[in-house]
Design a protein around this motif. Structure first.
Motif, PDB file in Angstrom:
ATOM      1  N   ASP A   1     -13.272   5.202  -9.759  1.00 31.74           N
ATOM      2  CA  ASP A   1     -12.180   5.367  -8.797  1.00 31.74           C
ATOM      3  C   ASP A   1     -12.576   4.929  -7.384  1.00 31.74           C
ATOM      4  O   ASP A   1     -12.456   5.680  -6.427  1.00 31.74           O
ATOM      5  N   LEU A   2     -13.048   3.690  -7.282  1.00 30.79           N
ATOM      6  CA  LEU A   2     -13.492   3.123  -6.012  1.00 30.79           C
ATOM      7  C   LEU A   2     -12.374   2.317  -5.361  1.00 30.79           C
ATOM      8  O   LEU A   2     -11.566   1.689  -6.042  1.00 30.79           O
ATOM      9  N   ASP A   3     -12.364   2.295  -4.046  1.00 34.89           N
ATOM     10  CA  ASP A   3     -11.420   1.452  -3.326  1.00 34.89           C
ATOM     11  C   ASP A   3     -11.750  -0.011  -3.570  1.00 34.89           C
ATOM     12  O   ASP A   3     -12.918  -0.390  -3.707  1.00 34.89           O
ATOM     13  N   ASP A   4     -10.738  -0.839  -3.601  1.00 31.72           N
ATOM     14  CA  ASP A   4     -10.913  -2.280  -3.754  1.00 31.72           C
ATOM     15  C   ASP A   4     -11.388  -2.851  -2.410  1.00 31.72           C
ATOM     16  O   ASP A   4     -10.741  -2.630  -1.384  1.00 31.72           O
ATOM     17  N   PRO A   5     -12.503  -3.594  -2.405  1.00 31.31           N
ATOM     18  CA  PRO A   5     -13.005  -4.144  -1.142  1.00 31.31           C
ATOM     19  C   PRO A   5     -12.243  -5.368  -0.643  1.00 31.31           C
ATOM     20  O   PRO A   5     -12.405  -5.763   0.516  1.00 31.31           O
ATOM     21  N   ASP A   6     -11.403  -5.952  -1.455  1.00 32.81           N
ATOM     22  CA  ASP A   6     -10.714  -7.189  -1.102  1.00 32.81           C
ATOM     23  C   ASP A   6      -9.895  -7.011   0.174  1.00 32.81           C
ATOM     24  O   ASP A   6      -9.027  -6.137   0.267  1.00 32.81           O
ATOM     25  N   GLY A   7     -10.206  -7.829   1.178  1.00 37.47           N
ATOM     26  CA  GLY A   7      -9.454  -7.823   2.425  1.00 37.47           C
ATOM     27  C   GLY A   7      -9.830  -6.728   3.401  1.00 37.47           C
ATOM     28  O   GLY A   7      -9.249  -6.637   4.486  1.00 37.47           O
ATOM     29  N   ARG A   8     -10.799  -5.909   3.057  1.00 38.84           N
ATOM     30  CA  ARG A   8     -11.204  -4.814   3.958  1.00 38.84           C
ATOM     31  C   ARG A   8     -12.224  -5.314   4.971  1.00 38.84           C
ATOM     32  O   ARG A   8     -12.901  -6.309   4.755  1.00 38.84           O
ATOM     33  N   ASP A   9     -12.369  -4.547   6.058  1.00 41.47           N
ATOM     34  CA  ASP A   9     -13.367  -4.928   7.053  1.00 41.47           C
ATOM     35  C   ASP A   9     -14.763  -4.661   6.490  1.00 41.47           C
ATOM     36  O   ASP A   9     -14.925  -3.922   5.518  1.00 41.47           O
ATOM     37  N   LEU A  10     -15.764  -5.297   7.083  1.00 41.70           N
ATOM     38  CA  LEU A  10     -17.119  -5.259   6.535  1.00 41.70           C
ATOM     39  C   LEU A  10     -17.706  -3.845   6.470  1.00 41.70           C
ATOM     40  O   LEU A  10     -18.427  -3.528   5.527  1.00 41.70           O
ATOM     41  N   ASP A  11     -17.383  -2.990   7.432  1.00 40.51           N
ATOM     42  CA  ASP A  11     -17.905  -1.627   7.377  1.00 40.51           C
ATOM     43  C   ASP A  11     -17.359  -0.872   6.167  1.00 40.51           C
ATOM     44  O   ASP A  11     -18.079  -0.124   5.508  1.00 40.51           O
ATOM     45  N   ALA A  12     -16.085  -1.067   5.868  1.00 40.59           N
ATOM     46  CA  ALA A  12     -15.491  -0.428   4.687  1.00 40.59           C
ATOM     47  C   ALA A  12     -16.133  -0.972   3.413  1.00 40.59           C
ATOM     48  O   ALA A  12     -16.418  -0.213   2.472  1.00 40.59           O
ATOM     49  N   VAL A  13     -16.372  -2.273   3.367  1.00 34.30           N
ATOM     50  CA  VAL A  13     -16.995  -2.874   2.183  1.00 34.30           C
ATOM     51  C   VAL A  13     -18.439  -2.395   2.043  1.00 34.30           C
ATOM     52  O   VAL A  13     -18.905  -2.133   0.932  1.00 34.30           O
ATOM     53  N   ARG A  14     -19.137  -2.239   3.155  1.00 35.91           N
ATOM     54  CA  ARG A  14     -20.511  -1.694   3.099  1.00 35.91           C
ATOM     55  C   ARG A  14     -20.509  -0.277   2.519  1.00 35.91           C
ATOM     56  O   ARG A  14     -21.385   0.086   1.736  1.00 35.91           O
ATOM     57  N   ALA A  15     -19.538   0.522   2.906  1.00 25.49           N
ATOM     58  CA  ALA A  15     -19.453   1.889   2.386  1.00 25.49           C
ATOM     59  C   ALA A  15     -19.205   1.877   0.885  1.00 25.49           C
ATOM     60  O   ALA A  15     -19.820   2.660   0.138  1.00 25.49           O
ATOM     61  N   ILE A  16     -18.329   1.005   0.416  1.00 28.64           N
ATOM     62  CA  ILE A  16     -18.073   0.867  -1.024  1.00 28.64           C
ATOM     63  C   ILE A  16     -19.339   0.401  -1.726  1.00 28.64           C
ATOM     64  O   ILE A  16     -19.736   0.946  -2.764  1.00 28.64           O
ATOM     65  N   ARG A  17     -20.011  -0.607  -1.158  1.00 29.60           N
ATOM     66  CA  ARG A  17     -21.258  -1.126  -1.717  1.00 29.60           C
ATOM     67  C   ARG A  17     -22.306  -0.020  -1.854  1.00 29.60           C
ATOM     68  O   ARG A  17     -22.939   0.129  -2.903  1.00 29.60           O
ATOM     69  N   ASP A  18     -22.486   0.755  -0.794  1.00 27.41           N
ATOM     70  CA  ASP A  18     -23.508   1.799  -0.813  1.00 27.41           C
ATOM     71  C   ASP A  18     -23.171   2.895  -1.820  1.00 27.41           C
ATOM     72  O   ASP A  18     -24.062   3.440  -2.480  1.00 27.41           O
ATOM     73  N   ASP A  19     -21.882   3.200  -1.961  1.00 28.37           N
ATOM     74  CA  ASP A  19     -21.437   4.170  -2.967  1.00 28.37           C
ATOM     75  C   ASP A  19     -21.772   3.651  -4.365  1.00 28.37           C
ATOM     76  O   ASP A  19     -22.314   4.377  -5.205  1.00 28.37           O
ATOM     77  N   ILE A  20     -21.471   2.387  -4.608  1.00 30.68           N
ATOM     78  CA  ILE A  20     -21.755   1.787  -5.911  1.00 30.68           C
ATOM     79  C   ILE A  20     -23.254   1.792  -6.190  1.00 30.68           C
ATOM     80  O   ILE A  20     -23.690   2.139  -7.297  1.00 30.68           O
ATOM     81  N   GLU A  21     -24.051   1.444  -5.196  1.00 31.07           N
ATOM     82  CA  GLU A  21     -25.504   1.429  -5.379  1.00 31.07           C
ATOM     83  C   GLU A  21     -26.022   2.805  -5.804  1.00 31.07           C
ATOM     84  O   GLU A  21     -26.825   2.923  -6.731  1.00 31.07           O
ATOM     85  N   GLY A  22     -25.530   3.856  -5.160  1.00 33.62           N
ATOM     86  CA  GLY A  22     -25.941   5.211  -5.519  1.00 33.62           C
ATOM     87  C   GLY A  22     -25.494   5.603  -6.916  1.00 33.62           C
ATOM     88  O   GLY A  22     -26.243   6.222  -7.674  1.00 33.62           O
ATOM     89  N   ARG A  23     -24.284   5.230  -7.288  1.00 35.84           N
ATOM     90  CA  ARG A  23     -23.764   5.559  -8.621  1.00 35.84           C
ATOM     91  C   ARG A  23     -24.537   4.822  -9.710  1.00 35.84           C
ATOM     92  O   ARG A  23     -24.820   5.393 -10.769  1.00 35.84           O
ATOM     93  N   VAL A  24     -24.870   3.563  -9.455  1.00 36.36           N
ATOM     94  CA  VAL A  24     -25.638   2.794 -10.448  1.00 36.36           C
ATOM     95  C   VAL A  24     -27.033   3.407 -10.605  1.00 36.36           C
ATOM     96  O   VAL A  24     -27.514   3.570 -11.731  1.00 36.36           O
ATOM     97  N   SER A  25     -27.656   3.778  -9.521  1.00 41.79           N
ATOM     98  CA  SER A  25     -28.972   4.413  -9.595  1.00 41.79           C
ATOM     99  C   SER A  25     -28.902   5.704 -10.404  1.00 41.79           C
ATOM    100  O   SER A  25     -29.761   5.964 -11.266  1.00 41.79           O
TER     101      SER A  25
END
Length: 153
Positions: free
Chosen positions: A121-145
């Motif tokens: 249930d992650l937000d779609d990064p498409d069209g978002r500002d880089l800070d929002a995409v970084r937050a999504i990226r970091d969330d994904i990294e933690g979940r994958v770990s």
């Protein structure tokens, strides 16, 4: 990373291998990030013989989102040449864990599968500002770990 599945999903695959699929609609953002992190985790933990990673989308885009390429580059991943791919029904039926990125929560994922289903249930990064995409990226990294902590023991 390649634009094709990382794994041959034939029934002959060793039963001790866990197959994990990261799936979203376009395979151009969240699932691409998750796949990159998962392949890194698999390699760093030395579990390539036990964990296979596949990714795809139900309606793939023609390229990875530019903002995703940029923020993943900050982590040392080059996704610029990745090509989103379709995941086929017969391919996903041979997966042990299917992680959807939010499409199940939206009720738009037309796929069915036999494996363990998890929706992040992650937000779609498409069209978002880089800070929002970084937050999504970091969330994904933690979940994958955390997923690899579970799978690799």
């Amino acid at each position: 990373m390649t634009d094709a599945a990382d794994v041959d999903v034939d029934a002959d695959t060793d039963a001790t291998t866990t197959r994990v699929a990261f799936v979203c609609v376009q395979n151009a953002g969240r699932s691409q990030m998750a796949t990159a992190f998962a392949r890194r985790e698999r390699d760093e933990r030395g579990v390539g013989d036990r964990i296979e990673v596949v990714t795809g989308g139900t309606d793939p885009a023609d390229h990875v989102h530019d903002e995703v390429v940029e923020v993943m580059g900050e982590k040392g991943f080059d996704l610029a040449d990745e090509t989103p791919r379709a995941i086929e029904q017969d391919e996903i039926m041979n997966v042990d864990i299917v992680v959807t990125m939010g499409c199940s929560a939206e009720g738009i994922c037309p796929m069915t599968w036999r494996g363990d289903a998890r929706d992040w249930d992650l937000d779609d990064p498409d069209g978002r500002d880089l800070d929002a995409v970084r937050a999504i990226r970091d969330d994904i990294e933690g979940r994958v770990s955390a997923l690899f902590d579970e799978l690799a023991g």
